[in-house]
Write a protein that holds these residues in place. Structure first.
Motif, mmCIF file in Angstrom:
data_model
loop_
_atom_site.group_PDB
_atom_site.id
_atom_site.type_symbol
_atom_site.label_atom_id
_atom_site.label_comp_id
_atom_site.label_asym_id
_atom_site.label_seq_id
_atom_site.Cartn_x
_atom_site.Cartn_y
_atom_site.Cartn_z
ATOM 1 N N GLU A 1 -6.588 -5.514 11.010
ATOM 2 C CA GLU A 1 -7.109 -4.057 11.828
ATOM 3 C C GLU A 1 -6.907 -2.773 11.305
ATOM 4 O O GLU A 1 -8.332 -1.675 11.822
ATOM 5 C CB GLU A 1 -4.868 -4.380 12.416
ATOM 6 C CG GLU A 1 -5.651 -5.564 13.469
ATOM 7 C CD GLU A 1 -4.431 -5.018 14.606
ATOM 8 O OE1 GLU A 1 -3.764 -4.178 14.665
ATOM 9 O OE2 GLU A 1 -4.524 -6.806 15.000
ATOM 10 N N GLU A 2 -6.584 -2.471 9.513
ATOM 11 C CA GLU A 2 -6.662 -1.317 9.679
ATOM 12 C C GLU A 2 -8.176 -0.834 8.885
ATOM 13 O O GLU A 2 -8.348 -0.154 8.078
ATOM 14 C CB GLU A 2 -5.576 -1.254 8.542
ATOM 15 C CG GLU A 2 -5.518 -2.174 6.663
ATOM 16 C CD GLU A 2 -4.756 -3.160 7.348
ATOM 17 O OE1 GLU A 2 -4.272 -4.168 5.984
ATOM 18 O OE2 GLU A 2 -4.225 -3.651 8.316
ATOM 19 N N LYS A 3 -8.918 -2.542 8.522
ATOM 20 C CA LYS A 3 -10.578 -1.365 8.387
ATOM 21 C C LYS A 3 -11.337 -2.530 9.355
ATOM 22 O O LYS A 3 -11.812 -3.276 9.336
ATOM 23 C CB LYS A 3 -10.362 -2.464 6.611
ATOM 24 C CG LYS A 3 -9.465 -2.363 6.163
ATOM 25 C CD LYS A 3 -9.459 -3.023 4.115
ATOM 26 C CE LYS A 3 -8.924 -2.753 3.726
ATOM 27 N NZ LYS A 3 -8.868 -3.394 2.215
ATOM 28 N N PRO A 4 -11.811 -1.645 10.455
ATOM 29 C CA PRO A 4 -12.664 -1.397 11.652
ATOM 30 C C PRO A 4 -13.697 -1.890 10.636
ATOM 31 O O PRO A 4 -13.975 -0.814 10.136
ATOM 32 C CB PRO A 4 -12.351 -0.129 12.552
ATOM 33 C CG PRO A 4 -11.915 0.560 11.492
ATOM 34 C CD PRO A 4 -10.499 0.316 10.102
ATOM 35 N N ILE A 5 -14.503 -2.922 12.357
ATOM 36 C CA ILE A 5 -16.086 -3.371 11.086
ATOM 37 C C ILE A 5 -16.711 -2.021 12.000
ATOM 38 O O ILE A 5 -16.509 -2.530 13.932
ATOM 39 C CB ILE A 5 -16.335 -4.734 11.106
ATOM 40 C CG1 ILE A 5 -15.120 -5.397 10.548
ATOM 41 C CG2 ILE A 5 -17.123 -4.947 10.920
ATOM 42 C CD1 ILE A 5 -15.381 -4.485 8.935
ATOM 43 N N ASP A 6 -18.296 -2.210 11.842
ATOM 44 C CA ASP A 6 -19.059 -1.146 12.739
ATOM 45 C C ASP A 6 -20.420 -1.606 12.905
ATOM 46 O O ASP A 6 -21.122 -1.473 13.303
ATOM 47 C CB ASP A 6 -18.897 0.609 12.963
ATOM 48 C CG ASP A 6 -19.317 0.939 11.150
ATOM 49 O OD1 ASP A 6 -20.051 0.917 11.196
ATOM 50 O OD2 ASP A 6 -18.213 1.750 11.175
ATOM 51 N N THR A 7 -20.415 -2.318 10.990
ATOM 52 C CA THR A 7 -21.671 -3.010 11.322
ATOM 53 C C THR A 7 -22.244 -4.251 10.524
ATOM 54 O O THR A 7 -20.934 -4.861 9.796
ATOM 55 C CB THR A 7 -22.457 -1.445 10.462
ATOM 56 O OG1 THR A 7 -22.850 -0.250 10.430
ATOM 57 C CG2 THR A 7 -24.241 -2.255 9.850
ATOM 58 N N VAL B 1 -17.503 -11.637 17.655
ATOM 59 C CA VAL B 1 -16.956 -12.143 17.103
ATOM 60 C C VAL B 1 -16.144 -11.026 16.335
ATOM 61 O O VAL B 1 -15.077 -10.428 16.022
ATOM 62 C CB VAL B 1 -17.351 -12.748 15.553
ATOM 63 C CG1 VAL B 1 -15.550 -13.623 15.038
ATOM 64 C CG2 VAL B 1 -16.945 -14.765 16.271
ATOM 65 N N LEU B 2 -17.356 -10.255 15.985
ATOM 66 C CA LEU B 2 -16.956 -8.805 14.933
ATOM 67 C C LEU B 2 -16.512 -7.230 15.887
ATOM 68 O O LEU B 2 -15.887 -6.683 15.721
ATOM 69 C CB LEU B 2 -18.405 -8.460 13.806
ATOM 70 C CG LEU B 2 -18.007 -9.434 12.995
ATOM 71 C CD1 LEU B 2 -19.179 -9.356 12.120
ATOM 72 C CD2 LEU B 2 -16.490 -9.183 12.070
ATOM 73 N N GLY B 3 -16.830 -8.249 17.050
ATOM 74 C CA GLY B 3 -16.970 -6.456 18.086
ATOM 75 C C GLY B 3 -17.498 -4.714 17.878
ATOM 76 O O GLY B 3 -17.175 -4.771 17.709
ATOM 77 N N GLY C 1 -16.209 -0.762 6.778
ATOM 78 C CA GLY C 1 -16.292 -0.785 7.822
ATOM 79 C C GLY C 1 -18.265 -1.892 7.980
ATOM 80 O O GLY C 1 -18.930 -1.824 8.928
ATOM 81 N N VAL C 2 -18.130 -2.794 7.324
ATOM 82 C CA VAL C 2 -19.387 -3.617 6.970
ATOM 83 C C VAL C 2 -19.221 -4.985 6.456
ATOM 84 O O VAL C 2 -18.133 -5.196 5.829
ATOM 85 C CB VAL C 2 -20.195 -3.208 5.836
ATOM 86 C CG1 VAL C 2 -21.717 -4.416 6.193
ATOM 87 C CG2 VAL C 2 -20.828 -2.003 6.203
ATOM 88 N N VAL C 3 -19.250 -5.942 7.028
ATOM 89 C CA VAL C 3 -19.664 -7.223 6.907
ATOM 90 C C VAL C 3 -21.438 -7.585 6.848
ATOM 91 O O VAL C 3 -21.584 -7.422 7.738
ATOM 92 C CB VAL C 3 -18.733 -8.282 8.049
ATOM 93 C CG1 VAL C 3 -19.065 -9.543 7.737
ATOM 94 C CG2 VAL C 3 -17.108 -8.114 8.039
ATOM 95 N N VAL C 4 -21.199 -8.222 5.148
ATOM 96 C CA VAL C 4 -22.220 -8.725 4.869
ATOM 97 C C VAL C 4 -22.217 -10.298 5.361
ATOM 98 O O VAL C 4 -21.713 -11.411 4.958
ATOM 99 C CB VAL C 4 -23.312 -8.633 3.688
ATOM 100 C CG1 VAL C 4 -24.180 -9.518 3.588
ATOM 101 C CG2 VAL C 4 -23.040 -7.457 3.484
#
Length: 437
Positions: A150-156, A192-194, A258-261
């Motif tokens: 939760e402390e590492k929100p993803i935006d991309t 899933v990532l919102g 803020g990224v997931v690849v």
């Protein structure tokens, strides 16, 4: 259009012309499937079948052991004829389930679902239970990446359609032939990532894939970005830098910015898992190289011996001097063709003697080429020198752990110094020392 890229890197001949325009063909089932229980980063699966059992396609034959693990499934229906160590791509015999296909290819009753009808946890569970891992070759369990703290929100969400390794064209063909499946997977991953922002990075040497994905993705608000043709454009940190301008800190992960690849192949596997109830039992792989009679892109079942794949491509042209699973820059050299294809097998390359460089190692001439091309912006020759002297602390101080083992330094070195191997030695020594503390 200005192409996006990252600092460093180089452009080896891509040699994709042999298969780039060839549609994917289904590789027929072999007489035996050798399905390793170790096909992913993390704990290997735990076997749950015995010799003599009859299994169905998609049936679990190895249970996940822990959170960073995924189950392994039967790639077709048939009889389990052995549960024993067999040759593995990692260079040693490892436990595997050997299945003799019965020709029926009977599928275990799996049900797909509309993602909109499922909760986020249900979607993640389906992805985990289907054994989905990173399809670019890293094979990290996908469900783990989809659980950022939760402390590492993803935006991309970044989708890797780069395929920067020479010769490989599996992802290229996937984006052309199964476009909607890839896009469905992207939508599921976003949910899933919102996040709403999704960017697909594709190198400019695939203009047809760029056009196809951009046209199909426009109605879904999925961005497609053209990237400079440069290796290792598809490495996570370099891809993030090129597409977003964000820099993953030393020792950090994409989620720190803020990224997931995810790979485009992974997105397609996610779509299959959630919408069709299909576990990851097959993948697209490129078979190419000067020692292959007819290079092809194949849809191959997990567990298919490499020899069977080569035979379907017309066999060998002479005796291969080098066999590589994956790409020529970061792939794994193989000792034989008895090794089976796994979920991470993006390609199989076989080269004749004339195409294998055998330059003797010479002394470093301090030319600085390795520093110039290094995408991690470290000093490979300095770290390698410390590694040879077993000076792990000094190697760590020069950023050895930031090395992504892309091979750019060794490729460009005029002295043919095995820099990557030396840096791997340093990294292993550093990590071993940390474990003792």
């Amino acid at each position: 259009m200005k192409l996006k890229t990252f600092p460093g890197g180089l452009h080896p001949p891509d040699n994709k012309k042999w298969t780039a325009d060839k549609a994917v063909e289904d590789c027929p089932l072999p007489e035996e499937l050798i399905i390793p229980l170790s096909q992913h980063i993390g704990a290997p699966a735990e076997v749950c079948v015995e010799k003599g059992d009859r299994v169905l396609k998609g049936q679990v034959i190895g249970r996940a052991k822990g959170f960073v693990s995924v189950p392994v499934h039967a790639s077709t229906s048939g009889e389990v004829v052995a549960v024993e160590p067999r040759p593995h791509a990692w260079g040693k015999d490892l436990p595997a389930v050997v299945i003799r296909p019965d020709g029926e290819d009977a599928l275990e009753g799996l049900e797909g679902a509309d993602p909109a009808s499922l909760g986020i946890d249900e979607i993640r569970d389906r992805i985990r239970d289907a054994g989905v891992v990173g399809m670019g070759g890293a094979t990290f369990p996908t469900h783990v990446k989809l659980c950022p703290p939760e402390e590492k929100p993803i935006d991309t969400l970044v989708l890797n359609g780069v395929e920067c390794e020479p010769y490989l064209t599996a992802d290229h063909r996937l984006m052309l032939e199964e476009t909607e499946k890839v896009l469905d997977g992207i939508d599921i991953l976003r949910r899933v990532l919102g996040v709403s922002r999704a960017i697909v990075g594709i190198e400019a040497n695939k203009p047809d894939a760029i056009e196809t994905m951009a046209r199909a993705g426009a109605s879904r608000d999925i961005e497609v970005a053209a990237l400079e043709v440069k290796y290792p454009q598809g490495a996570e940190k370099q891809l993030i830098k090129a597409l977003t301008g964000r820099e993953v800190p030393s020792g950090g992960l994409p989620m720190d910015v803020g990224v997931v690849v995810q790979n485009v192949g992974t997105a397609a596997a996610v779509s299959d898992a959630v919408m069709r109830g299909l576990p990851l039992v097959e993948r697209i792989a490129t078979v190419s190289g000067s020692a292959v009679a007819e290079p092809k892109n194949l849809r191959v079942r997990v567990g298919t011996p490499l020899r069977h794949m080569v035979e379907f491509c017309g066999g060998l042209v002479g005796e291969p001097a080098k066999i590589i699973m994956g790409g020529p820059m970061m792939g794994l050299a193989q000792l034989s063709l008895e090794v089976p294809a796994t979920r991470g097998t993006s390609g199989l390359l076989l080269f004749s003697e004339k195409d294998v460089a055998r330059s003797p190692e010479g002394p470093c001439i301090r030319c600085g080429r390795c520093v110039q091309v290094c995408p991690a912006r470290i000093m490979p020759t300095t770290i390698a020198a410390y590694a040879r002297l077993d000076m792990a602390d000094e190697a760590e101080g020069y950023g050895a752990l930031d090395c992504i083992e892309c091979g750019c330094c060794a490729y460009t070195c005029p002295a043919a110094i095995p820099l990557v191997q030396a840096i791997r030695h340093a990294k292993a020594a550093i990590l071993a020392k940390r474990r003792k503390v």
